[in-house]
Design an enzyme around this catalytic site. Sequence first.
Site, mmCIF file in Angstrom:
data_model
loop_
_atom_site.group_PDB
_atom_site.id
_atom_site.type_symbol
_atom_site.label_atom_id
_atom_site.label_comp_id
_atom_site.label_asym_id
_atom_site.label_seq_id
_atom_site.Cartn_x
_atom_site.Cartn_y
_atom_site.Cartn_z
ATOM 1 N N ARG A 49 0.827 -1.207 0.000
ATOM 2 C CA ARG A 49 0.000 0.000 0.000
ATOM 3 C C ARG A 49 0.862 1.259 0.000
ATOM 4 O O ARG A 49 0.361 2.346 0.222
ATOM 5 C CB ARG A 49 -0.934 0.005 1.194
ATOM 6 C CG ARG A 49 -0.218 -0.217 2.527
ATOM 7 C CD ARG A 49 -1.184 -0.097 3.655
ATOM 8 N NE ARG A 49 -0.600 -0.589 4.887
ATOM 9 C CZ ARG A 49 -1.167 -0.439 6.057
ATOM 10 N NH1 ARG A 49 -2.329 0.188 6.146
ATOM 11 N NH2 ARG A 49 -0.602 -0.910 7.134
ATOM 12 N N LYS A 64 1.593 6.366 1.607
ATOM 13 C CA LYS A 64 1.188 5.104 2.255
ATOM 14 C C LYS A 64 -0.326 5.091 2.357
ATOM 15 O O LYS A 64 -0.916 5.998 2.958
ATOM 16 C CB LYS A 64 1.819 4.986 3.639
ATOM 17 C CG LYS A 64 1.456 3.670 4.364
ATOM 18 C CD LYS A 64 2.290 3.503 5.610
ATOM 19 C CE LYS A 64 1.873 2.248 6.391
ATOM 20 N NZ LYS A 64 2.697 2.058 7.596
ATOM 21 N N ASP A 101 -6.264 -4.439 1.051
ATOM 22 C CA ASP A 101 -6.965 -3.455 0.215
ATOM 23 C C ASP A 101 -6.123 -2.263 -0.242
ATOM 24 O O ASP A 101 -6.626 -1.374 -0.928
ATOM 25 C CB ASP A 101 -8.208 -2.953 0.967
ATOM 26 C CG ASP A 101 -7.851 -2.305 2.302
ATOM 27 O OD1 ASP A 101 -6.647 -2.119 2.577
ATOM 28 O OD2 ASP A 101 -8.775 -2.006 3.075
ATOM 29 N N ARG A 119 5.325 9.818 3.424
ATOM 30 C CA ARG A 119 6.534 9.562 4.212
ATOM 31 C C ARG A 119 7.766 9.989 3.430
ATOM 32 O O ARG A 119 7.781 9.946 2.191
ATOM 33 C CB ARG A 119 6.662 8.066 4.528
ATOM 34 C CG ARG A 119 5.431 7.461 5.154
ATOM 35 C CD ARG A 119 5.742 6.126 5.812
ATOM 36 N NE ARG A 119 6.003 5.034 4.866
ATOM 37 C CZ ARG A 119 6.063 3.765 5.236
ATOM 38 N NH1 ARG A 119 5.930 3.425 6.511
ATOM 39 N NH2 ARG A 119 6.288 2.814 4.340
ATOM 40 N N ARG A 160 14.718 -2.089 2.904
ATOM 41 C CA ARG A 160 14.606 -2.868 4.146
ATOM 42 C C ARG A 160 15.500 -4.101 4.077
ATOM 43 O O ARG A 160 15.906 -4.499 2.984
ATOM 44 C CB ARG A 160 13.147 -3.333 4.309
ATOM 45 C CG ARG A 160 12.169 -2.182 4.334
ATOM 46 C CD ARG A 160 10.864 -2.530 3.577
ATOM 47 N NE ARG A 160 10.029 -1.329 3.419
ATOM 48 C CZ ARG A 160 9.172 -0.910 4.318
ATOM 49 N NH1 ARG A 160 8.952 -1.627 5.390
ATOM 50 N NH2 ARG A 160 8.487 0.193 4.124
ATOM 51 N N ASP A 166 11.045 -7.289 7.352
ATOM 52 C CA ASP A 166 10.581 -6.345 6.320
ATOM 53 C C ASP A 166 10.294 -4.972 6.925
ATOM 54 O O ASP A 166 10.014 -4.026 6.194
ATOM 55 C CB ASP A 166 9.333 -6.889 5.612
ATOM 56 C CG ASP A 166 8.223 -7.248 6.583
ATOM 57 O OD1 ASP A 166 8.466 -8.093 7.466
ATOM 58 O OD2 ASP A 166 7.122 -6.682 6.472
ATOM 59 N N ASN A 167 10.375 -4.866 8.233
ATOM 60 C CA ASN A 167 10.177 -3.570 8.883
ATOM 61 C C ASN A 167 11.490 -3.038 9.469
ATOM 62 O O ASN A 167 11.478 -2.212 10.383
ATOM 63 C CB ASN A 167 9.131 -3.684 9.994
ATOM 64 C CG ASN A 167 7.736 -3.923 9.441
ATOM 65 O OD1 ASN A 167 7.474 -3.622 8.277
ATOM 66 N ND2 ASN A 167 6.846 -4.454 10.257
ATOM 67 N N ASP A 196 7.977 2.011 9.524
ATOM 68 C CA ASP A 196 6.695 1.287 9.606
ATOM 69 C C ASP A 196 6.096 1.336 11.012
ATOM 70 O O ASP A 196 6.092 0.350 11.749
ATOM 71 C CB ASP A 196 6.835 -0.161 9.130
ATOM 72 C CG ASP A 196 6.832 -0.245 7.605
ATOM 73 O OD1 ASP A 196 6.935 0.810 6.956
ATOM 74 O OD2 ASP A 196 6.718 -1.367 7.063
HETATM 75 P P1 AMP Z 1 3.217 -4.380 8.070
HETATM 76 O O1 AMP Z 1 3.083 -5.411 9.118
HETATM 77 O O2 AMP Z 1 2.257 -3.228 8.175
HETATM 78 O O3 AMP Z 1 4.616 -3.911 7.911
HETATM 79 O O4 AMP Z 1 2.786 -5.066 6.685
HETATM 80 C C1 AMP Z 1 3.290 -6.285 6.236
HETATM 81 C C2 AMP Z 1 3.018 -6.431 4.756
HETATM 82 O O5 AMP Z 1 1.619 -6.344 4.511
HETATM 83 C C3 AMP Z 1 3.650 -5.367 3.882
HETATM 84 O O6 AMP Z 1 4.009 -5.995 2.673
HETATM 85 C C4 AMP Z 1 2.537 -4.383 3.671
HETATM 86 O O7 AMP Z 1 2.682 -3.634 2.491
HETATM 87 C C5 AMP Z 1 1.337 -5.296 3.601
HETATM 88 N N1 AMP Z 1 0.101 -4.626 4.007
HETATM 89 C C6 AMP Z 1 -0.276 -4.283 5.257
HETATM 90 N N2 AMP Z 1 -1.487 -3.711 5.254
HETATM 91 C C7 AMP Z 1 -1.894 -3.670 3.965
HETATM 92 C C8 AMP Z 1 -3.064 -3.195 3.304
HETATM 93 N N3 AMP Z 1 -4.078 -2.646 3.963
HETATM 94 N N4 AMP Z 1 -3.111 -3.337 1.960
HETATM 95 C C9 AMP Z 1 -2.108 -3.899 1.277
HETATM 96 N N5 AMP Z 1 -1.004 -4.382 1.836
HETATM 97 C C10 AMP Z 1 -0.880 -4.269 3.167
HETATM 98 MG MG MG Z 2 5.829 -3.112 6.970
#
Ligand code: AMP
Ligand code: MG
Length: 514
Positions: free
Chosen positions: A103, A122, A134, A185, A192, A261-262, A271
């Site tokens: 996203r 974002k 989504d 951002r 990452r 990934d964070n 993140d």
């Molecule tokens: P996060 O835990 O927020 O760092 O997200 C982990 C992964 O899920 C990353 O690849 C994000 O881009 C993806 N992600 C989290 N929330 C969404 C969302 N609402 N729509 C699409 N991808 C998401």
């Molecule tokens: Mg993330």
Amino acid sequence: MPDNQTDTPSQPFIVPFATEPGFAALGAQFYTRLRPTPLPSPYLVDIAPAAAALLGWDTDVATRQEFIETFVGNAVPDWADPLASVYSGHQFGVWAGQLGDGRAIRLAQASTPAGPWEIQLKGAGLTPYSRMADGRAVLRSSIREYLCSEAMAALGVPTTRALSIVGSDAPVRRETIETSAVVTRLSPTFIRFGHFEHFAAHDDVASLRQLADFVIDNFMPACRETPQPYLALLREASLRTADLVAHWQAVGFCHGVMNTDNMSILGLTIDYGPFGFLDAFDANHICNHSDTQGRYAYSQQPQVAFWNLHCLAQALLPLWLDRNATDSEAAREAAVASAREALDPFRDRYASEFFRHYRGKLGLHAPAGGDKEDEPLLTGLFQLLHEQRVDYTLFWRNLARISSADGSQDAPVRDLFLDRAAWDAWAAGYRTRLQAEQSDDASRRAAMLAVNPKYVLRNHLAETAIRAAREKDFSEVQRLLAVLSRPFDEQPEAESYAALPPDWASGLEVSCSS
Ligand code: AMP
Ligand code: MG
């Protein structure tokens, strides 16, 4: 911008920065070019003055409709080259395979006098990496990310920045129906650990090398001067990560989702999701309601960072593995040994940064006998804070006010302890130490107040701003941002922002849902 040049809608909307390809020059295997998905009737929630200044903007710019349309993703200006990048990663200790910017959409890389800033939306819609989600972000989590990014920067903690939030009433389904928002951002790069893991997992050593070269040449040029630049990159990432986590511990910050990934290759906080600042000190505090095992508890952050660095090392390993060696097993062992050596400084660096921060917080000079001498005092303190569940931020701030001579000025800090005798016992040792180094109260106090913040983004402060924003009152977001932008200053008009959390705050839960 000076008043007499205030933009009017009839004037062209000119960006004050040049752009350069940056990450986009890496090639098609690193990203997908795409356009953000529009959101209906966008409105400005807030623009952060300090982040705007990084790009050469005054906050007035946000009164322009072009600004709002651009930073919600409805208009793609000619200076933008929007793309979503691909990465993979370990989530909660388990290999998760391909993730990517699900996203997040990078608009451009701005070149500014202070260096490059990638500008990223974002919540701007679906990308090829959205998986089942989504592509959106809710107003709630966008406000949290926006405020905390800027609060951390003001605390001096390395972090990505947040320029603005633009909202839209377009509904988004989470546990309940919420509304959408897009946070813009800024970061020198959003690369990452997971970007490296991605190409390693695909055995694409050429791309892996290209990515490492990009990071070295743009952000760690000194690595190039070493005999093994890729090992130097790993070492540099380890040291930066050690510095980062030591600083997190010192300010009482819990990230909440330290998946690989964070983790920023530059050692930035990135993140912001279910993060939290410690209120009552609990060494094992878990800020993320989704983290049922406490993998990312406050006390675990240093170890987890080190674990994540091992994932990074594993990913980078092909870059120094001798593929032409006749004995491939021996070559692999040698490569692993080199990786270990590059990671090794993490422990010492973390420890020395940890002691440096806490000595600063205590207003002490470095002891002649080295960090070890500080250990009993600190161990005793953490045990006491933990047992007594003392408010972490108030403790340090009030500690600055005591007298090194006697307990006559102790009340503000002593009253934070239920067991006053336990405080008295620890304080006696602290005072002995202060006296031994002939601490001057006035200068110690000033030094302590300059490193122990009065204002941090406590959950309930964010929540109050979020509740008002849901009613379209964004003034609290703005006010809170202003307070948090001067975290070490006494701000008499903002005294309530430094108070203990109210009773209702204990019912607040933050989770991965954002
Ligand atoms: P996060 O835990 O927020 O760092 O997200 C982990 C992964 O899920 C990353 O690849 C994000 O881009 C993806 N992600 C989290 N929330 C969404 C969302 N609402 N729509 C699409 N991808 C998401
Ligand atoms: Mg993330």
